[in-house]
Design a protein around this motif. Sequence first.
Motif, short mmCIF file in Angstrom:
data_model
loop_
_atom_site.label_atom_id
_atom_site.label_comp_id
_atom_site.label_asym_id
_atom_site.label_seq_id
_atom_site.Cartn_x
_atom_site.Cartn_y
_atom_site.Cartn_z
N ASP A 89 0.74 -0.94 0.00
CA ASP A 89 -0.12 0.07 -0.11
C ASP A 89 0.66 1.39 0.27
O ASP A 89 0.02 2.45 0.07
N GLY A 90 2.16 1.18 0.15
CA GLY A 90 2.92 2.19 -0.08
C GLY A 90 3.62 2.95 1.04
O GLY A 90 4.23 3.78 1.30
N LEU A 91 2.64 2.30 2.12
CA LEU A 91 3.47 2.16 3.41
C LEU A 91 5.18 1.74 4.30
O LEU A 91 5.06 0.40 3.08
N GLY A 143 14.31 11.22 -3.41
CA GLY A 143 14.56 9.29 -3.61
C GLY A 143 14.90 8.89 -5.23
O GLY A 143 14.84 9.46 -6.08
N TRP A 144 14.22 7.50 -5.01
CA TRP A 144 14.57 6.86 -6.58
C TRP A 144 12.94 6.78 -6.61
O TRP A 144 12.82 5.88 -7.70
N GLY A 145 11.81 7.70 -6.26
CA GLY A 145 11.08 7.62 -6.69
C GLY A 145 9.82 7.03 -6.80
O GLY A 145 8.87 6.93 -7.26
N ARG A 146 9.69 6.26 -4.71
CA ARG A 146 8.73 4.99 -5.07
C ARG A 146 7.52 5.56 -4.04
O ARG A 146 6.74 5.39 -4.14
N GLY A 147 8.52 7.41 -3.16
CA GLY A 147 7.78 7.82 -2.39
C GLY A 147 7.48 7.03 -0.74
O GLY A 147 6.65 7.91 -0.52
N TYR A 148 7.74 5.95 -0.54
CA TYR A 148 8.38 5.30 0.66
C TYR A 148 8.90 6.53 1.40
O TYR A 148 7.86 7.12 2.45
N PHE A 149 10.10 7.03 1.82
CA PHE A 149 10.10 8.22 2.17
C PHE A 149 9.45 9.05 2.48
O PHE A 149 9.57 9.55 3.79
N ASP A 150 9.40 9.81 2.04
CA ASP A 150 8.41 11.13 1.44
C ASP A 150 7.49 10.68 2.26
O ASP A 150 6.42 11.46 3.20
N GLY A 183 11.88 17.26 2.75
CA GLY A 183 13.71 17.01 3.13
C GLY A 183 14.05 16.16 3.99
O GLY A 183 14.00 16.46 4.86
N VAL A 184 15.12 16.85 4.06
CA VAL A 184 16.05 15.81 5.38
C VAL A 184 16.73 16.89 6.23
O VAL A 184 17.34 18.54 5.88
#
Length: 198
Positions: A89-91, A143-150, A183-184
Amino acid sequence: MPSEPDGDAIATKRALRAELRGRRRIRPQHEREAATEALTTQLIALTSTLGPRSLACYLATPDEPETRPFLAWACAQGIRVLLPVSRDDGLLDWAPYDAADERLDVIGMPVPTTELLGPIAVNDVGLILVPAAAVDRSGMRMGWGRGYFDKTLGSMDRRPPVFAIVFDGELVDELPRERHDQGVDGAVTPSGITRFTA
Protein backbone atom coordinates in the motif's frame (compact mmCIF):
# COMPACT_ATOMS: atom_id res chain seq x y z
CA MET A 1 14.61 26.17 -6.24
CA PRO A 2 10.88 26.91 -6.52
CA SER A 3 8.58 24.00 -7.18
CA GLU A 4 8.46 23.10 -10.86
CA PRO A 5 5.20 22.04 -12.48
CA ASP A 6 5.01 18.40 -11.43
CA GLY A 7 5.28 17.09 -15.00
CA ASP A 8 8.57 18.95 -15.55
CA ALA A 9 9.96 17.87 -12.17
CA ILE A 10 9.02 14.24 -12.79
CA ALA A 11 10.79 14.18 -16.16
CA THR A 12 13.87 15.95 -14.81
CA LYS A 13 14.05 13.60 -11.83
CA ARG A 14 13.66 10.53 -14.03
CA ALA A 15 16.66 11.57 -16.16
CA LEU A 16 18.74 12.50 -13.12
CA ARG A 17 17.97 9.21 -11.35
CA ALA A 18 19.04 7.25 -14.44
CA GLU A 19 22.33 9.18 -14.56
CA LEU A 20 23.01 8.68 -10.84
CA ARG A 21 22.09 4.98 -10.99
CA GLY A 22 24.50 4.53 -13.91
CA ARG A 23 27.32 6.25 -12.01
CA ARG A 24 26.76 4.06 -8.98
CA ARG A 25 26.81 0.87 -11.05
CA ILE A 26 30.21 1.60 -12.61
CA ARG A 27 31.89 2.62 -9.34
CA PRO A 28 35.06 0.49 -8.96
CA GLN A 29 35.17 -1.99 -6.07
CA HIS A 30 38.17 -0.33 -4.38
CA GLU A 31 36.26 2.99 -4.35
CA ARG A 32 33.23 1.26 -2.83
CA GLU A 33 35.36 -0.27 -0.08
CA ALA A 34 37.04 3.05 0.74
CA ALA A 35 33.65 4.80 0.72
CA THR A 36 32.19 2.19 3.09
CA GLU A 37 35.00 2.63 5.60
CA ALA A 38 34.81 6.43 5.51
CA LEU A 39 31.01 6.50 5.59
CA THR A 40 30.93 4.15 8.58
CA THR A 41 33.25 6.55 10.44
CA GLN A 42 30.96 9.51 9.62
CA LEU A 43 27.78 7.67 10.66
CA ILE A 44 29.37 6.64 13.95
CA ALA A 45 30.43 10.25 14.57
CA LEU A 46 26.92 11.57 13.85
CA THR A 47 25.25 8.96 16.04
CA SER A 48 27.74 9.49 18.86
CA THR A 49 27.09 13.25 18.75
CA LEU A 50 23.29 12.96 18.71
CA GLY A 51 23.17 10.07 21.19
CA PRO A 52 19.90 8.36 20.17
CA ARG A 53 18.85 5.26 22.10
CA SER A 54 17.11 4.04 18.95
CA LEU A 55 17.39 4.88 15.27
CA ALA A 56 15.90 3.97 11.91
CA CYS A 57 18.16 3.10 9.00
CA TYR A 58 18.06 0.64 6.06
CA LEU A 59 19.98 -2.27 4.57
CA ALA A 60 21.83 -1.01 1.51
CA THR A 61 21.38 -2.58 -1.91
CA PRO A 62 24.56 -3.40 -3.87
CA ASP A 63 24.57 0.03 -5.58
CA GLU A 64 23.92 2.08 -2.43
CA PRO A 65 26.41 3.38 0.13
CA GLU A 66 26.92 0.37 2.44
CA THR A 67 25.23 0.60 5.85
CA ARG A 68 25.86 -2.85 7.39
CA PRO A 69 29.18 -2.07 9.19
CA PHE A 70 27.52 0.95 10.81
CA LEU A 71 24.45 -1.09 11.76
CA ALA A 72 26.65 -3.74 13.36
CA TRP A 73 28.39 -1.00 15.38
CA ALA A 74 25.04 0.48 16.48
CA CYS A 75 23.80 -2.92 17.68
CA ALA A 76 27.06 -3.51 19.56
CA GLN A 77 26.50 -0.18 21.35
CA GLY A 78 23.05 -1.29 22.50
CA ILE A 79 21.24 1.14 20.16
CA ARG A 80 17.89 -0.24 19.00
CA VAL A 81 17.82 -0.22 15.20
CA LEU A 82 14.64 -0.36 13.12
CA LEU A 83 14.75 -1.10 9.39
CA PRO A 84 12.01 -0.38 6.83
CA VAL A 85 9.97 -3.09 5.15
CA SER A 86 7.96 -1.98 2.09
CA ARG A 87 4.27 -2.75 1.92
CA ASP A 88 1.97 -3.08 -1.09
CA ASP A 89 0.00 0.00 0.00
CA GLY A 90 3.02 2.33 -0.24
CA LEU A 91 3.62 2.53 3.52
CA LEU A 92 6.57 1.19 5.50
CA ASP A 93 6.46 -1.35 8.28
CA TRP A 94 9.53 -1.55 10.53
CA ALA A 95 11.51 -4.50 11.85
CA PRO A 96 14.24 -4.63 14.51
CA TYR A 97 17.73 -5.29 13.17
CA ASP A 98 19.57 -8.27 14.63
CA ALA A 99 22.49 -8.58 12.16
CA ALA A 100 21.27 -12.06 11.23
CA ASP A 101 19.27 -13.28 8.25
CA GLU A 102 17.95 -11.04 5.49
CA ARG A 103 15.25 -11.49 2.87
CA LEU A 104 13.73 -9.32 0.11
CA ASP A 105 10.50 -7.36 0.63
CA VAL A 106 7.66 -6.79 -1.88
CA ILE A 107 9.75 -4.39 -3.99
CA GLY A 108 12.98 -6.39 -3.78
CA MET A 109 14.72 -4.44 -1.02
CA PRO A 110 16.80 -6.29 1.62
CA VAL A 111 15.05 -6.47 5.00
CA PRO A 112 15.56 -8.34 8.28
CA THR A 113 13.59 -11.47 9.08
CA THR A 114 12.60 -10.28 12.56
CA GLU A 115 9.08 -9.50 13.75
CA LEU A 116 7.26 -6.85 11.72
CA LEU A 117 6.15 -3.73 13.57
CA GLY A 118 3.61 -1.30 12.14
CA PRO A 119 4.26 2.05 10.45
CA ILE A 120 4.06 4.03 13.70
CA ALA A 121 7.02 2.18 15.26
CA VAL A 122 9.32 4.78 13.67
CA ASN A 123 7.76 7.50 15.84
CA ASP A 124 9.87 6.35 18.79
CA VAL A 125 13.34 6.68 17.24
CA GLY A 126 15.80 9.50 17.93
CA LEU A 127 17.45 9.57 14.48
CA ILE A 128 16.35 8.58 10.97
CA LEU A 129 18.89 7.72 8.27
CA VAL A 130 17.34 7.50 4.81
CA PRO A 131 18.58 6.42 1.38
CA ALA A 132 18.68 8.98 -1.41
CA ALA A 133 19.71 9.34 -5.02
CA ALA A 134 20.91 12.87 -4.26
CA VAL A 135 20.41 15.75 -1.83
CA ASP A 136 20.71 19.46 -2.53
CA ARG A 137 22.20 22.17 -0.35
CA SER A 138 18.78 23.40 0.75
CA GLY A 139 18.10 19.95 2.25
CA MET A 140 15.82 18.68 -0.51
CA ARG A 141 16.16 14.90 -0.88
CA MET A 142 15.51 13.05 -4.11
CA GLY A 143 14.73 9.39 -3.61
CA TRP A 144 14.30 6.69 -6.22
CA GLY A 145 10.71 7.55 -7.11
CA ARG A 146 8.55 5.22 -5.03
CA GLY A 147 7.68 7.79 -2.35
CA TYR A 148 7.91 5.49 0.69
CA PHE A 149 10.12 7.79 2.73
CA ASP A 150 8.32 10.98 1.66
CA LYS A 151 5.05 9.46 2.92
CA THR A 152 6.66 8.32 6.17
CA LEU A 153 8.39 11.63 6.91
CA GLY A 154 5.37 13.67 5.84
CA SER A 155 3.08 11.76 8.22
CA MET A 156 5.19 12.23 11.37
CA ASP A 157 3.97 14.73 13.97
CA ARG A 158 7.36 14.97 15.70
CA ARG A 159 10.25 14.22 13.44
CA PRO A 160 13.65 13.43 14.94
CA PRO A 161 16.72 14.55 12.97
CA VAL A 162 16.64 13.04 9.47
CA PHE A 163 19.88 12.55 7.51
CA ALA A 164 20.21 11.19 3.99
CA ILE A 165 23.12 8.89 3.12
CA VAL A 166 24.76 9.54 -0.25
CA PHE A 167 28.11 9.17 -1.96
CA ASP A 168 30.40 12.15 -2.44
CA GLY A 169 29.28 13.98 -5.56
CA GLU A 170 25.59 13.32 -4.81
CA LEU A 171 25.30 16.40 -2.59
CA VAL A 172 24.43 18.93 -5.30
CA ASP A 173 23.53 22.60 -5.52
CA GLU A 174 19.91 22.20 -6.59
CA LEU A 175 17.33 19.49 -7.29
CA PRO A 176 13.87 19.60 -8.87
CA ARG A 177 11.07 19.23 -6.36
CA GLU A 178 7.45 18.22 -6.25
CA ARG A 179 4.79 19.21 -3.73
CA HIS A 180 5.01 15.93 -1.79
CA ASP A 181 8.83 15.93 -1.45
CA GLN A 182 10.20 15.96 2.09
CA GLY A 183 13.45 17.65 3.01
CA VAL A 184 16.11 16.34 5.38
CA ASP A 185 18.11 17.95 8.17
CA GLY A 186 21.46 16.84 6.81
CA ALA A 187 23.44 14.54 4.56
CA VAL A 188 26.14 12.02 5.43
CA THR A 189 28.79 11.26 2.79
CA PRO A 190 32.12 9.46 3.05
CA SER A 191 33.85 12.84 3.28
CA GLY A 192 31.70 14.42 5.96
CA ILE A 193 28.43 15.44 7.60
CA THR A 194 26.52 18.41 6.20
CA ARG A 195 23.74 20.00 8.24
CA PHE A 196 21.14 22.19 6.58
CA THR A 197 19.58 25.24 8.19
CA ALA A 198 15.79 25.37 8.33
